[in-house]
Enzyme design. Sequence first.
Site, mmCIF file in Angstrom:
data_model
loop_
_atom_site.group_PDB
_atom_site.id
_atom_site.type_symbol
_atom_site.label_atom_id
_atom_site.label_comp_id
_atom_site.label_asym_id
_atom_site.label_seq_id
_atom_site.Cartn_x
_atom_site.Cartn_y
_atom_site.Cartn_z
ATOM 1 N N SER A 161 102.718 80.981 56.287
ATOM 2 C CA SER A 161 102.118 81.472 55.050
ATOM 3 C C SER A 161 103.131 81.508 53.914
ATOM 4 O O SER A 161 104.122 82.232 53.959
ATOM 5 C CB SER A 161 101.554 82.885 55.271
ATOM 6 O OG SER A 161 101.221 83.491 54.042
ATOM 7 N N ARG A 162 102.869 80.747 52.866
ATOM 8 C CA ARG A 162 103.742 80.754 51.692
ATOM 9 C C ARG A 162 103.731 82.120 51.018
ATOM 10 O O ARG A 162 104.750 82.566 50.499
ATOM 11 C CB ARG A 162 103.284 79.682 50.694
ATOM 12 C CG ARG A 162 103.577 78.270 51.142
ATOM 13 C CD ARG A 162 102.920 77.269 50.237
ATOM 14 N NE ARG A 162 101.521 77.064 50.592
ATOM 15 C CZ ARG A 162 100.681 76.288 49.915
ATOM 16 N NH1 ARG A 162 101.085 75.667 48.831
ATOM 17 N NH2 ARG A 162 99.441 76.137 50.296
ATOM 18 N N SER B 168 93.498 78.478 58.531
ATOM 19 C CA SER B 168 93.779 77.083 58.891
ATOM 20 C C SER B 168 95.085 76.594 58.285
ATOM 21 O O SER B 168 95.079 75.802 57.345
ATOM 22 C CB SER B 168 92.631 76.187 58.417
ATOM 23 O OG SER B 168 92.323 76.434 57.047
ATOM 24 N N GLU C 30 99.956 81.086 45.862
ATOM 25 C CA GLU C 30 98.685 81.409 45.216
ATOM 26 C C GLU C 30 98.492 82.908 44.991
ATOM 27 O O GLU C 30 97.809 83.325 44.067
ATOM 28 C CB GLU C 30 97.519 80.869 46.051
ATOM 29 C CG GLU C 30 97.425 79.348 46.101
ATOM 30 C CD GLU C 30 96.792 78.743 44.858
ATOM 31 O OE1 GLU C 30 96.715 79.442 43.838
ATOM 32 O OE2 GLU C 30 96.389 77.572 44.924
ATOM 33 N N VAL D 13 103.502 76.148 45.743
ATOM 34 C CA VAL D 13 102.713 77.117 44.985
ATOM 35 C C VAL D 13 102.442 78.355 45.847
ATOM 36 O O VAL D 13 102.042 78.240 47.008
ATOM 37 C CB VAL D 13 101.374 76.496 44.536
ATOM 38 C CG1 VAL D 13 100.496 77.555 43.875
ATOM 39 C CG2 VAL D 13 101.628 75.343 43.572
ATOM 40 N N GLY E 254 89.013 79.111 55.564
ATOM 41 C CA GLY E 254 89.197 79.851 56.807
ATOM 42 C C GLY E 254 90.649 79.866 57.230
ATOM 43 O O GLY E 254 91.518 79.329 56.540
ATOM 44 N N LYS F 84 92.702 87.611 49.932
ATOM 45 C CA LYS F 84 93.611 87.765 51.081
ATOM 46 C C LYS F 84 95.025 87.288 50.740
ATOM 47 O O LYS F 84 96.000 87.751 51.339
ATOM 48 C CB LYS F 84 93.070 87.056 52.313
ATOM 49 C CG LYS F 84 92.843 85.557 52.166
ATOM 50 C CD LYS F 84 94.059 84.733 52.497
ATOM 51 C CE LYS F 84 93.786 83.265 52.259
ATOM 52 N NZ LYS F 84 94.992 82.422 52.454
ATOM 53 N N ASP G 71 91.038 84.911 57.911
ATOM 54 C CA ASP G 71 92.045 84.376 56.996
ATOM 55 C C ASP G 71 93.103 85.427 56.672
ATOM 56 O O ASP G 71 94.283 85.119 56.515
ATOM 57 C CB ASP G 71 91.360 83.892 55.716
ATOM 58 C CG ASP G 71 92.014 82.644 55.155
ATOM 59 O OD1 ASP G 71 93.077 82.236 55.649
ATOM 60 O OD2 ASP G 71 91.454 82.072 54.200
#
Length: 330
Positions: A251-252, A135, A278, A276, A133, A188, A241
């Site tokens: 957010s990476r 988070s 993703e 990382v 979710g 996402k 999300d």
Amino acid sequence: MSKVAFLGGGSFATALSNLLGEKDNSVYIWARDEKVVHDININRRNSKYMKNIVLNHNIIASMDIKEVLKDADYVVFATASHAIREICKKAKEYIEEKSIIINVAKGIEEGTSKLMSDILEEELHNPVVVLSGPSHAEELAAEIPTTVVSSSRHICHAEAVQELFMAPYFRVYTNDDLVGVEIGGAVKNIIALAAGVCDGIGYGDNAKAALMTRGMSEIIKIGEKLGGKKETFFGLTGMGDLIVTCTSMHSRNRRAGILIGSGSTMEEAVKEVGMVVEGIKACKAFYFLKEDLNISMPITDTLYRVLFENKDPKEGVLELMQRDRKKESN
């Protein structure tokens, strides 16, 4: 109370560990970095990943995976998605039969297109629950109100994890649509990376809104094709999300996208983010999966070409805008 073992000592593992420690659980963190282990045990901090919080005294870190997993009621896989199978093989002989496996990694396995839950069930034969979710670890660690979803093929296991994690600032819902929950969390990341690219180019709110909305369409298309329920994608692990990952500087994926949109190479962006990203691996995996499934995912297509075929991001956006006319519902 419960013994909870975390495999991975990154930011999200640290934030979740502290939450559980504050609830008087016995929490063990397995990390490969000796400095991280020392920092947690001696200084009560994880300065490498989460330097702004003092960790609860119920948390113990170790490089000994056997010690961490011994008698654990719950085992949380908090590693990068591409490392899940490797960690499974390393841990499986030490995981107790009673242990419930909790996965917080988001993605699918490159080459097999298997979900994280598929890999865990295949390798371990324990009950598997996915916790997912909107988070960000930084906000969870600061005890800012956060809501997530606990999902499993067997709702009793999802409810057990719900009870384990519920806190005044951390609300957990249950959902039996395991596929939908995992697909929403994985795709996402692709859209968030693309949103960052648009930000890096210098586009505004109109472009961001369009990208997120059409990105949701791609999530639903492939999610339903793989067996997820449409209503799941409008919930926390889909729309929720997506919103947080596309709009937050925590957010990476978004941060990496901003760098790429500003002219950095993919490799330079990952190095600058320092963790990382993703969405890169997810983009590659879902690009080939949607080809096999014959699904139209134009944002994923374009991002793939930007990342892996040196497509100019502005040209990619222009091509998206100039595609053939169509109905919104298609």
